[in-house]
Scaffold this motif. Structure first.
Motif, PDB file in Angstrom:
ATOM      1  N   MET A 142       0.826  -1.178   0.000  1.00 14.89           N
ATOM      2  CA  MET A 142       0.000   0.000   0.000  1.00 14.89           C
ATOM      3  C   MET A 142       0.881   1.257   0.000  1.00 14.89           C
ATOM      4  SD  MET A 142      -3.135   0.839   2.468  1.00 14.89           S
ATOM      5  CE  MET A 142      -4.585   0.787   1.485  1.00 14.89           C
ATOM      6  N   LYS A 143       2.009   1.214   0.699  1.00 12.18           N
ATOM      7  CA  LYS A 143       2.899   2.373   0.728  1.00 12.18           C
ATOM      8  C   LYS A 143       3.366   2.727  -0.676  1.00 12.18           C
ATOM      9  CE  LYS A 143       7.110   4.218   2.836  1.00 12.18           C
ATOM     10  NZ  LYS A 143       7.317   5.104   1.717  1.00 12.18           N
ATOM     11  N   ALA A 144       3.640   1.725  -1.497  1.00 12.11           N
ATOM     12  CA  ALA A 144       4.070   1.986  -2.872  1.00 12.11           C
ATOM     13  C   ALA A 144       2.975   2.705  -3.656  1.00 12.11           C
ATOM     14  CB  ALA A 144       4.459   0.683  -3.562  1.00 12.11           C
ATOM     15  N   ASP A 145       1.721   2.333  -3.436  1.00 13.95           N
ATOM     16  CA  ASP A 145       0.599   2.999  -4.108  1.00 13.95           C
ATOM     17  C   ASP A 145       0.507   4.460  -3.691  1.00 13.95           C
ATOM     18  OD1 ASP A 145      -0.116   0.676  -5.434  1.00 13.95           O
ATOM     19  OD2 ASP A 145      -1.620   0.106  -3.939  1.00 13.95           O
ATOM     20  N   ILE A 146       0.699   4.721  -2.409  1.00 15.52           N
ATOM     21  CA  ILE A 146       0.648   6.102  -1.911  1.00 15.52           C
ATOM     22  C   ILE A 146       1.813   6.903  -2.476  1.00 15.52           C
ATOM     23  CG2 ILE A 146       0.846   7.539   0.167  1.00 15.52           C
ATOM     24  CD1 ILE A 146      -0.680   5.246   1.637  1.00 15.52           C
ATOM     25  N   ASP A 147       3.008   6.320  -2.461  1.00 19.18           N
ATOM     26  CA  ASP A 147       4.178   7.000  -3.019  1.00 19.18           C
ATOM     27  C   ASP A 147       3.968   7.314  -4.492  1.00 19.18           C
ATOM     28  OD1 ASP A 147       5.409   6.900  -0.557  1.00 19.18           O
ATOM     29  OD2 ASP A 147       6.664   5.171  -1.052  1.00 19.18           O
ATOM     30  N   ASN A 148       3.369   6.388  -5.230  1.00 18.20           N
ATOM     31  CA  ASN A 148       3.101   6.593  -6.654  1.00 18.20           C
ATOM     32  C   ASN A 148       2.083   7.723  -6.846  1.00 18.20           C
ATOM     33  OD1 ASN A 148       3.298   6.004  -9.438  1.00 18.20           O
ATOM     34  ND2 ASN A 148       1.374   4.884  -9.309  1.00 18.20           N
ATOM     35  N   ALA A 149       1.057   7.767  -6.023  1.00 19.91           N
ATOM     36  CA  ALA A 149       0.052   8.831  -6.125  1.00 19.91           C
ATOM     37  C   ALA A 149       0.680  10.195  -5.850  1.00 19.91           C
ATOM     38  CB  ALA A 149      -1.102   8.562  -5.162  1.00 19.91           C
TER      39      ALA A 149
END
Length: 54
Positions: A1-8
């Motif tokens: 999930m952290k990767a998704d937030i970082d990508n956003a």
């Protein structure tokens, strides 16, 4: 999930840059997402209206 937030977060910077490149005179406004839940009250204590709860 952290990767998704970082990508956003990265996309939040990239998209306005792309818009600016294509429309340098455009006014770009970023809006915050509304707070949907209390930061001080646990979700389990929130009471949903009868039309929403099942």
């Amino acid at each position: 999930m952290k990767a998704d937030i970082d990508n956003a977060v990265a996309e939040t910077r990239t998209v306005p840059e792309q818009i600016h490149a294509l429309a340098p005179n455009a006014t770009i406004s970023l809006m915050g997402y509304p707070l949907l839940f209390s930061r001080t009250q646990a979700c389990s204590t929130l009471v949903m209206p009868p039309s929403v709860s099942s």
